[in-house]
Design an enzyme around this catalytic site. Structure first.
Site, mmCIF file in Angstrom:
data_model
loop_
_atom_site.group_PDB
_atom_site.id
_atom_site.type_symbol
_atom_site.label_atom_id
_atom_site.label_comp_id
_atom_site.label_asym_id
_atom_site.label_seq_id
_atom_site.Cartn_x
_atom_site.Cartn_y
_atom_site.Cartn_z
ATOM 1 N N ASN A 212 65.878 115.843 102.510
ATOM 2 C CA ASN A 212 66.779 114.498 102.476
ATOM 3 C C ASN A 212 67.566 114.748 100.752
ATOM 4 O O ASN A 212 66.874 114.588 99.692
ATOM 5 C CB ASN A 212 65.942 113.115 102.067
ATOM 6 C CG ASN A 212 67.035 112.156 102.016
ATOM 7 O OD1 ASN A 212 67.946 112.134 101.801
ATOM 8 N ND2 ASN A 212 66.534 111.046 102.291
ATOM 9 N N ARG B 291 68.620 115.550 106.537
ATOM 10 C CA ARG B 291 69.572 114.175 106.990
ATOM 11 C C ARG B 291 70.704 114.405 106.236
ATOM 12 O O ARG B 291 70.931 114.807 105.104
ATOM 13 C CB ARG B 291 68.494 113.221 105.999
ATOM 14 C CG ARG B 291 69.134 111.838 105.901
ATOM 15 C CD ARG B 291 68.589 111.128 105.235
ATOM 16 N NE ARG B 291 69.292 109.613 105.298
ATOM 17 C CZ ARG B 291 69.346 108.704 104.451
ATOM 18 N NH1 ARG B 291 69.163 109.031 103.135
ATOM 19 N NH2 ARG B 291 70.207 107.644 104.721
ATOM 20 N N HIS C 154 71.217 104.528 109.730
ATOM 21 C CA HIS C 154 69.879 104.169 110.174
ATOM 22 C C HIS C 154 69.728 104.870 111.536
ATOM 23 O O HIS C 154 68.464 104.527 112.129
ATOM 24 C CB HIS C 154 69.518 102.723 110.092
ATOM 25 C CG HIS C 154 69.452 101.916 108.717
ATOM 26 N ND1 HIS C 154 69.887 101.054 108.259
ATOM 27 C CD2 HIS C 154 68.960 102.884 107.419
ATOM 28 C CE1 HIS C 154 69.549 100.701 107.033
ATOM 29 N NE2 HIS C 154 69.086 101.899 106.549
ATOM 30 N N ARG D 42 73.418 95.025 98.431
ATOM 31 C CA ARG D 42 74.472 94.978 98.903
ATOM 32 C C ARG D 42 74.938 93.706 99.782
ATOM 33 O O ARG D 42 74.110 93.105 100.192
ATOM 34 C CB ARG D 42 74.686 96.107 100.041
ATOM 35 C CG ARG D 42 74.632 97.400 99.410
ATOM 36 C CD ARG D 42 75.029 98.396 100.464
ATOM 37 N NE ARG D 42 74.319 99.791 100.256
ATOM 38 C CZ ARG D 42 73.590 100.371 101.166
ATOM 39 N NH1 ARG D 42 73.374 99.909 102.319
ATOM 40 N NH2 ARG D 42 72.762 101.473 100.768
ATOM 41 N N GLU E 161 61.429 108.434 109.527
ATOM 42 C CA GLU E 161 62.692 109.316 109.556
ATOM 43 C C GLU E 161 62.495 110.788 109.801
ATOM 44 O O GLU E 161 63.368 111.490 110.234
ATOM 45 C CB GLU E 161 63.590 108.713 108.772
ATOM 46 C CG GLU E 161 64.153 107.315 109.172
ATOM 47 C CD GLU E 161 65.104 106.525 108.042
ATOM 48 O OE1 GLU E 161 64.349 105.919 107.018
ATOM 49 O OE2 GLU E 161 66.265 106.741 107.985
#
Ligand code: ADP
Length: 365
Positions: free
Chosen positions: A7, A63, A152, A213, A353
């Site tokens: 990642n 990723r 996601h 956010r 993940e």
């Protein structure tokens, strides 16, 4: 089969070495402060290579944040795929270039090992036009790639498969609402294993209230603030970094917000209420989209750990067949938190993940 999962961000590379068959995480780490002290992504990858002691994985999974409309599934990296990821940087200027640096560094450091790009957006390419189209001038949307992509996706794939396993039913028979509530947060309606709607859009800014956010806002707010003198950079920073729980309660961590609620802090109480209100609005929308639901699944930091968020999100939804078991819900680590007589199952499923990336990469080689 051993998979090396990468990642790669702009200033760090997180990595894991996994045994794909057992799902066991063998090693892992993070190289930080890339860009400082003259260390670049290639240098960081050499550090990792050394830590691996020269052992070579069977496959490398990366990723990649944005796959645009082009990537509907995990894809073996070729020069052409690299170019496509680069072209998609316009849609994810902070992420795709950094992901690409990781891919290039891995291809160089591990010659002969296949690299697979696993896209956060790919799972949502099954969403239909009614749900992915923004109602703006279609020529403008077409020219600039403006549509809902969603993110996601890797987490949703992992969590939905695991939910089916826990329910002992085939995924293709299930209607699921999955709530990925981490620092970034989104919701997804999954019908028969296919994403049919999700709350994040062109970028990860839309939808739920997140750590920093805003999620959904009236786009007119941007014009209003723009006329008041805010620049594009100001607005970007405001909505992406100084909004959400941070904007309302002064910090992005739900634990602190909950402590504030307990202490009677008005800003924390409002932040919690806004967070939960938005979550319930999406649950209601997806109940309508799916025509009912078999299970509601909570995952990621807040979803897995914050029993009070789960409780507030589903309170009073018995009319929809959703009955939480208060005691089960309060015990950390419980997977099925609905009551035995609840027509809709409520599950807490830790996401993974890295393992999903490893599985998808391994499946391709
Ligand atoms: P990321 O999106 O960065 O992967 P995570 O999925 O790890 O984030 O979620 C991180 C968030 O989870 C933290 O910011 C915090 O708000 C929340 N969290 C973690 N543990 C708890 C807990 N025990 N109670 C409430 N919230 C928690």
């Amino acid at each position: 089969m051993i998979a090396f999962v990468v990642n790669s961000g702009s200033s760090s590379i997180k990595w894991e070495l996994l045994d794909v068959d057992s799902g066991e995480r063998m090693r892992g780490g993070i190289v930080e402060r890339i860009g400082e002290n003259g260390v670049d992504h290639a240098g960081a990858m050499r550090v990792i290579l050394e830590e691996l002691g020269g052992g070579h994985p069977d496959v490398i999974g990366h990723r990649v944040v944005h796959g645009g409309s082009r990537f509907t599934t995990a894809t073996i990296v070729t020069d052409e795929v690299e170019r496509a990821i680069e072209e998609l940087s316009a849609l994810a200027p902070l992420h795709n270039p950094a992901n690409l640096l990781g891919i290039r560094a891995a291809r160089e450091a591990f010659p002969g090992v296949p690299n697979v790009a696993v896209f956060d957006t790919a799972f949502h390419q099954s969403i239909g036009p009614a749900a992915y189209t923004y109602a703006i001038d279609s020529a403008v949307a077409e020219e600039h790639g403006v549509r809902r992509y969603g993110f996601h996706g890797t987490s949703y794939q992992f969590v939905s498969a695991r939910a089916a396993e826990l329910l002992g039913r085939p995924l293709d028979e299930l209607r699921l609402i999955v709530l990925h509530l981490g620092n970034g947060a989104s919701a997804c309606a999954i019908d028969g294993g296919r994403s049919v709607d999700t709350s994040m859009g062109l970028t990860p800014l839309e939808g739920l209230v997140m750590g920093t956010r805003s999620g959904d806002i009236d786009a007119g707010i941007l014009f209003h603030l723009g006329r008041a003198g805010y620049s594009l950079a100001d607005l970007d920073a405001l909505l992406n970094r100084r909004s959400g729980l941070t904007g309302l309660a002064g910090g992005n961590d739900m634990r602190d917000v909950l402590a504030g609620v307990d202490a009677g802090d008005a800003a924390s109480i409002l932040a919690f209420d806004v967070y939960v209100h938005r979550l319930r609005r999406y649950i209601g929308a997806y109940l309508a989209t799916l025509g009912g639901v078999d299970a509601i699944v909570f995952t990621a930091g807040v979803g897995e750990n914050a029993a009070r968020v789960r409780e507030a999100a589903l309170a009073g939804m018995e009319w929809a067949g959703i009955r939480l078991d208060g005691e089960r819900n309060a015990v950390r680590g419980t997977t099925v938190v609905s009551a035995d007589d609840s027509p809709v199952a409520v599950l807490v499923v830790p996401t993974n993940e890295e393992l999903e990336i490893a599985r998808q990469a391994a499946a391709l080689v």
